[in-house]
Scaffold this motif. Structure first.
Motif, PDB file in Angstrom:
ATOM      1  N   GLU A 104       4.268  -1.868 -10.572  1.00  0.00           N
ATOM      2  CA  GLU A 104       5.465  -1.839  -9.733  1.00  0.00           C
ATOM      3  C   GLU A 104       6.699  -1.456 -10.553  1.00  0.00           C
ATOM      4  O   GLU A 104       7.551  -0.686 -10.102  1.00  0.00           O
ATOM      5  N   THR A 115       4.179   1.481  -4.212  1.00  0.00           N
ATOM      6  CA  THR A 115       4.297   0.025  -4.289  1.00  0.00           C
ATOM      7  C   THR A 115       2.989  -0.670  -3.978  1.00  0.00           C
ATOM      8  O   THR A 115       2.149  -0.140  -3.246  1.00  0.00           O
ATOM      9  N   SER A 118       3.891  -6.186  -0.392  1.00  0.00           N
ATOM     10  CA  SER A 118       4.097  -6.229   1.056  1.00  0.00           C
ATOM     11  C   SER A 118       4.978  -7.436   1.360  1.00  0.00           C
ATOM     12  O   SER A 118       5.248  -8.257   0.492  1.00  0.00           O
ATOM     13  N   ASP A 227       9.033  -3.107   4.843  1.00  0.00           N
ATOM     14  CA  ASP A 227       7.653  -2.620   4.806  1.00  0.00           C
ATOM     15  C   ASP A 227       7.507  -1.302   5.549  1.00  0.00           C
ATOM     16  O   ASP A 227       6.690  -0.459   5.172  1.00  0.00           O
ATOM     17  N   PRO A 438       4.189   7.726  -1.895  1.00  0.00           N
ATOM     18  CA  PRO A 438       3.075   7.625  -0.954  1.00  0.00           C
ATOM     19  C   PRO A 438       2.169   8.845  -1.023  1.00  0.00           C
ATOM     20  O   PRO A 438       2.623   9.962  -1.277  1.00  0.00           O
ATOM     21  N   ASN A 448      -0.131   0.798   1.323  1.00  0.00           N
ATOM     22  CA  ASN A 448       0.400   0.888  -0.038  1.00  0.00           C
ATOM     23  C   ASN A 448      -0.763   0.896  -1.031  1.00  0.00           C
ATOM     24  O   ASN A 448      -1.917   1.071  -0.650  1.00  0.00           O
ATOM     25  N   TYR A 449      -0.454   0.680  -2.303  1.00  0.00           N
ATOM     26  CA  TYR A 449      -1.456   0.766  -3.363  1.00  0.00           C
ATOM     27  C   TYR A 449      -2.121  -0.575  -3.669  1.00  0.00           C
ATOM     28  O   TYR A 449      -2.841  -0.699  -4.654  1.00  0.00           O
TER      29      TYR A 449
END
Length: 485
Positions: A104, A115, A118, A227, A438, A448-449
């Motif tokens: 991050e 990112t 969440s 989010d 993204p 996300n990741y």
């Protein structure tokens, strides 16, 4: 080992300065009493203590940095500072692993915007502010910041600047003194950030949201405090402000600075990248709008244009904010906007990718080879604007382009070997190497990741640093010949 002490001493000062900058979100957290003060307390203390200790232990050996030392210092800065940038995140977010916190922070400092977090809507303002403030610091470059405000370091600012800003024309500068050049770039950067924040506030965001997103937009990072990214606000004025300032941030800051100093738009008119920059964006918006209307992806022309224009600009400039899940579009449109991030941003901007200047040079080199095939004896120099491009720069651009493609293929193979599907692996590598954020598949804008394992996130963290340093700055340090003294 003592021969590296000047590099480590400079690194210690950079880490200390990074800890001082961390005092900004600490002050915000204390003022708002948002629950993250202790995490920032520990982070500032550890960062400043580690930096000062490293400086104190190595400061006795003094000499100017050589060009090779500049490469090493820049590489170490971008590997080490995210360690400290991750401390507030690791200290506050429950269950966050060390690798995820580092990922991050790398994503923040490299202005990537990928990112694993969440629940951003419920995060303290200071945590979200720190995430985008890292975008802002990294967007212009930590080393450039140091060269701008710490000229008394005496550590060879020109070598650092060249290693930190590895564009094809890196030998040129705005002023005779590299410190003044760095200050000029930061002046333009700060003014653009202030204008963006004020515009977002006038467009309807509250003060903190405007500041957080101003750091994200002008740093071309892509982190949001929501989010749902910028789509959370459902505001056309906010979206217009975001893409307008993303377009400006995607231009060369040297051009902004020259226009500011001369109080004239002429520097923009003489910038050779601008016609290609805006030309490709306009063609992309027109083609994708027509295509998505033909498949009825959205209701009506204006809706389609709104979504296409925003995501074309956002992905092209490597901003990475989203207002819609574009992975619902046909794959043709998804791949188009993914690849735009590879070359649209101008050299000297906060954007990622191979940069428009290299793309123009490659295009003109290909055209020259076609002319040579038809007329072997013709003299057809490659020009950028009115200036001829030297053979050294041509070779450097060709070498970079080769390594850029090799990096994408090699890192995609590494990720697919871990079991990741090809769309997610490939788009993840392209998005992280271009510092876009993204990707497609499992890492699209609606997700996300977080679903990746530690090895995959570590690989993509390396990819982000590789992309931010435009490959060669990092690869130079990783070659055995570099360490032969």
């Amino acid at each position: 080992m003592r021969s590296y002490f000047p590099v480590l001493s400079a690194l210690g000062l950079i880490v200390t300065m990074f800890g001082v900058l961390m005092g900004f979100p600490l002050a915000v957290s204390f003022f708002l009493d948002d629950g993250a003060t202790r995490a920032f307390d520990h982070a500032v203390l550890l960062t400043c203590a580690a930096g000062l200790m490293l400086w104190a232990l190595t400061r006795r050996v003094k000499r100017d940095l050589k060009p090779s030392d500049g490469f090493l210092l820049v590489a170490l800065t971008w590997v080490v500072t995210p360690v400290f940038g991750a401390i507030p995140l690791f200290g506050y977010v429950p269950g966050l692993s060390v690798i995820d916190a580092y990922f991050e922070a790398v994503s923040g400092l490299t202005a990537t915007g990928a990112t694993i977090l969440s629940g951003l809507d419920r995060m303290p303002i200071s945590i979200n502010l720190w995430r985008t403030f890292m975008h802002w610091i990294g967007g212009m470059g930590v080393i450039v910041l140091v060269v701008a405000i710490l000229p008394l370091l005496g550590i060879g600012g020109r070598q650092l600047f060249r290693a930190e800003v590895p564009t094809p024309m890196k030998e040129s500068s705005l002023t005779p003194r590299i410190t003044e050049t760095a200050k000029g770039l930061w002046t333009a950067y700060i003014l653009l950030t202030a204008a963006c924040g004020l515009s977002l506030w006038l467009a309807g965001l509250d003060g903190w949201e405007a500041l957080i997103h101003a750091f994200s937009v002008t740093g071309l990072g892509g982190f949001s405090s929501k989010d749902a990214s910028l789509g959370h606000f459902h505001s056309a004025p906010v979206e217009m402000v975001a893409i307008t300032f993303a377009l400006l941030a995607g231009l060369n800051y040297a051009t902004h600075y020259l226009a500011l100093v001369r109080r004239s738009p002429r520097p923009y008119l003489s910038d050779p990248e601008l016609p290609f920059y805006f030309g490709v964006l306009l063609v992309s918006v027109a083609v994708l709008t027509a295509y998505l209307m033909s498949v009825e992806a959205h209701a009506g022309f204006l809706n389609t244009l709104r979504y296409v224009a925003f995501h074309v600009v956002s992905m092209s400039t490597s901003l990475g904010l989203a207002i819609y899940d574009y992975t619902l579009w046909p794959m043709f449109a998804q791949m188009w906007i993914l690849f735009l991030g590879s070359f649209i941003a101008c050299s000297g901007s906060a954007g990622g990718g191979m940069k428009m200047m290299r793309a123009i040079i490659l295009y003109k080199q290909v055209y020259r080879e076609i002319v040579r095939s038809l007329h072997p004896n013709a003299v057809h120099p490659v020009r950028l604007g009115s200036q001829p491009v030297s053979e050294d720069i041509l070779h450097a651009v060709l070498g970079f382009s080769f390594m850029y493609m090799v990096s994408i293929v090699a890192l995609t193979l590494v990720l697919t070997a871990t079991g990741l599907d090809i769309i997610t692996a490939f788009s993840g590598v392209v998005a992280c190497l271009n510092n876009t954020g993204p990707g497609l598949g499992a890492i699209g804008p609606a997700s996300n990741y977080a679903g990746l394992n530690d090895f995959q996130t570590a690989t993509l963290a390396f990819t982000m640093i590789l992309g931010r340093l435009e490959i060669f700055t990092l690869l130079v340090v990783l070659t055995p010949v570099f360490w032969r003294r």
